[in-house]
Design a protein around this motif. Structure first.
Motif, PDB file in Angstrom:
ATOM      1  N   TRP A  41      -5.912   9.188  -1.105  1.00  0.00           N
ATOM      2  CA  TRP A  41      -6.135   7.910  -1.768  1.00  0.00           C
ATOM      3  C   TRP A  41      -4.982   6.950  -1.489  1.00  0.00           C
ATOM      4  O   TRP A  41      -3.922   7.346  -1.005  1.00  0.00           O
ATOM      5  N   ARG A  85       0.830  -1.202   0.000  1.00  0.00           N
ATOM      6  CA  ARG A  85       0.000   0.000   0.000  1.00  0.00           C
ATOM      7  C   ARG A  85       0.870   1.260   0.000  1.00  0.00           C
ATOM      8  O   ARG A  85       1.854   1.347   0.722  1.00  0.00           O
ATOM      9  N   GLN A 122       0.229   5.587   0.064  1.00  0.00           N
ATOM     10  CA  GLN A 122      -0.813   6.569   0.319  1.00  0.00           C
ATOM     11  C   GLN A 122      -0.365   7.964  -0.085  1.00  0.00           C
ATOM     12  O   GLN A 122       0.797   8.337   0.100  1.00  0.00           O
ATOM     13  N   ALA A 151      -3.641  -3.604  -1.386  1.00  0.00           N
ATOM     14  CA  ALA A 151      -4.382  -2.768  -0.440  1.00  0.00           C
ATOM     15  C   ALA A 151      -4.643  -1.425  -1.093  1.00  0.00           C
ATOM     16  O   ALA A 151      -3.716  -0.729  -1.494  1.00  0.00           O
ATOM     17  N   THR A 152      -5.899  -1.059  -1.188  1.00  0.00           N
ATOM     18  CA  THR A 152      -6.260   0.216  -1.810  1.00  0.00           C
ATOM     19  C   THR A 152      -7.109   1.089  -0.884  1.00  0.00           C
ATOM     20  O   THR A 152      -7.526   2.168  -1.277  1.00  0.00           O
ATOM     21  N   GLU A 153      -7.362   0.620   0.340  1.00  0.00           N
ATOM     22  CA  GLU A 153      -8.092   1.438   1.299  1.00  0.00           C
ATOM     23  C   GLU A 153      -7.111   2.335   2.051  1.00  0.00           C
ATOM     24  O   GLU A 153      -5.997   1.932   2.363  1.00  0.00           O
ATOM     25  N   PHE A 154      -7.525   3.547   2.358  1.00  0.00           N
ATOM     26  CA  PHE A 154      -6.661   4.509   3.027  1.00  0.00           C
ATOM     27  C   PHE A 154      -6.557   4.164   4.507  1.00  0.00           C
ATOM     28  O   PHE A 154      -7.558   3.917   5.182  1.00  0.00           O
ATOM     29  N   ASP A 155      -5.326   4.160   5.031  1.00  0.00           N
ATOM     30  CA  ASP A 155      -5.054   3.859   6.433  1.00  0.00           C
ATOM     31  C   ASP A 155      -4.918   5.180   7.187  1.00  0.00           C
ATOM     32  O   ASP A 155      -3.839   5.770   7.247  1.00  0.00           O
TER      33      ASP A 155
END
Length: 370
Positions: A278, A197, A199, A247-251
């Motif tokens: 994003w 991931r 970001q 992983a494409t969801e923002f942490d």
């Protein structure tokens, strides 16, 4: 080559390419990185003249500040190598670095390197430019089609199998970015390339973040970089402790941890909200170097194949890696970069490289996962 087919599992630009930060630099830490960076930067700068469409390259200038004496020594050695290879880069002392970066907090650094020709591109425009070039050149683009295996005649490739049928060919370039390891498994070879991931955020606009006050900066120690974007600052980060994988969801938790460092370096960001945020899965290799060489199965190298990976530097090295891969596929050699040690044979059975890693890279995990 008159008959070229591009297989795309989904659609052009549906991966990280259109969601990248667009950073382009030739300030690599090893000779291959510098050579690939120089070629790619020059490609973007001359893309309009070459192809009639460009990726929006802006030569913004790029600083890499030092915060310790060890970093100072390493940077001086790196500048010497970069200059020897033709890069316009120089050492700047603490005061000059502060003057070049008015938005940064003053008095924090021990100086750093600065390359005025490094810059950035517009990632969605980059995808558009390549798409236009593909169709103008007559490349046959096959979307929604997956590669499922190589078809061999002895030790040489004779074709590929796909979800839409077989294609006869004596030349195959295996790519795939974060999914390259899966492409390798389909081809019968182990490719130690992973996905992680990454970001990116863009802050609200602020006068202190005007483009003439904000050269690009990479804080190598923390893995944070930034550049101007829409009157604010675009900055990106990767978590080296995160498990590899798509992983494409923002942490938001990791963002909250890292933004403290960003606020220390660019104080105005502490008071600004975000306009965009994003995440995307980007590729990497354990030594942060590209892969350029034949596919290797249990029976040895497969003639006619080239494995090509940018090692987490897709925008920075993409044109260079692509050119070298095309050279290898067509001519079996390339003058762009020495690929002697860049093939799959540099990795052991655990995916560990015998090469020293490029030190100027995002803090990717140390292994490529399973």
């Amino acid at each position: 080559m008159r008959d070229v087919v591009l297989l795309e599992q989904r659609t052009l630009g549906s991966g990280a390419s259109s969601r990248a930060a667009g950073m382009v630099r030739a300030q690599g830490g090893t000779e291959p990185a510098i050579r690939l960076g120089l070629y790619s930067r020059d490609f973007y700068a001359g893309q309009q003249e070459r192809l009639g469409i460009d990726s929006g390259f802006v030569a913004q200038g790029y600083s890499m500040p030092c915060f310790s004496e060890r970093e100072v020594a390493e940077t001086h050695a790196r500048i010497e190598l970069q200059q020897r290879l033709g890069l316009d880069v120089r050492w700047v002392g603490p005061d000059e670095l502060d003057d070049l970066n008015p938005a940064m907090a003053r008095g924090r650094t021990k100086g750093g390197s600065y390359a005025p020709g490094d810059g950035y591109i517009d990632p969605p425009r980059n995808v558009l430019a390549y798409t236009a070039a593909l169709f103008t050149a007559g490349v046959h683009v096959v979307e929604h089609t997956s590669f499922t295996g190589l078809r061999l005649a002895g030790s040489r490739v004779a074709g590929v199998s796909t979800t839409s049928g077989a294609i006869a060919t004596e030349r195959v370039v295996l790519t795939g970015g974060p999914t390259l390891a899966a492409v390798g498994r389909a081809a019968g070879c182990r490719i130690p390339a992973g996905g992680a991931r990454h970001q990116v955020v863009v802050t609200e606009a602020h006068p202190d973040l005007a483009a003439d006050r904000l050269p690009m900066v990479f804080d190598v120690a923390s893995g944070i970089y930034w550049r101007p974007e829409e009157g604010g600052v675009l900055w990106g980060m990767s978590n080296p402790d995160e498990k590899p994988g798509e992983a494409t969801e923002f942490d938001w938790g990791y963002y909250d941890r890292v933004r403290t460092r960003m606020a220390e370096l660019v104080p105005v960001t502490a008071e600004l909200g975000l306009r965009k945020a994003w995440a995307a899965t980007i590729d990497y290799t354990p030594d942060h170097l590209p892969i350029l060489g034949p596919a290797v199965t249990v029976d040895g190298p497969v003639d006619g194949t080239v494995v090509a990976a940018a090692g987490g530097h897709g925008m920075m090295w993409g044109p260079g890696v692509s050119r070298a891969a095309a050279d290898l596929a067509v001519d079996g050699r390339t003058d762009l970069v020495d690929v002697t040690d860049l093939g799959l044979d540099r990795f052991d059975e655990h995916g560990r490289s015998r090469l020293a890693p490029d030190p100027i890279a995002l803090p990717f995990p140390e292994s490529a996962g399973s």
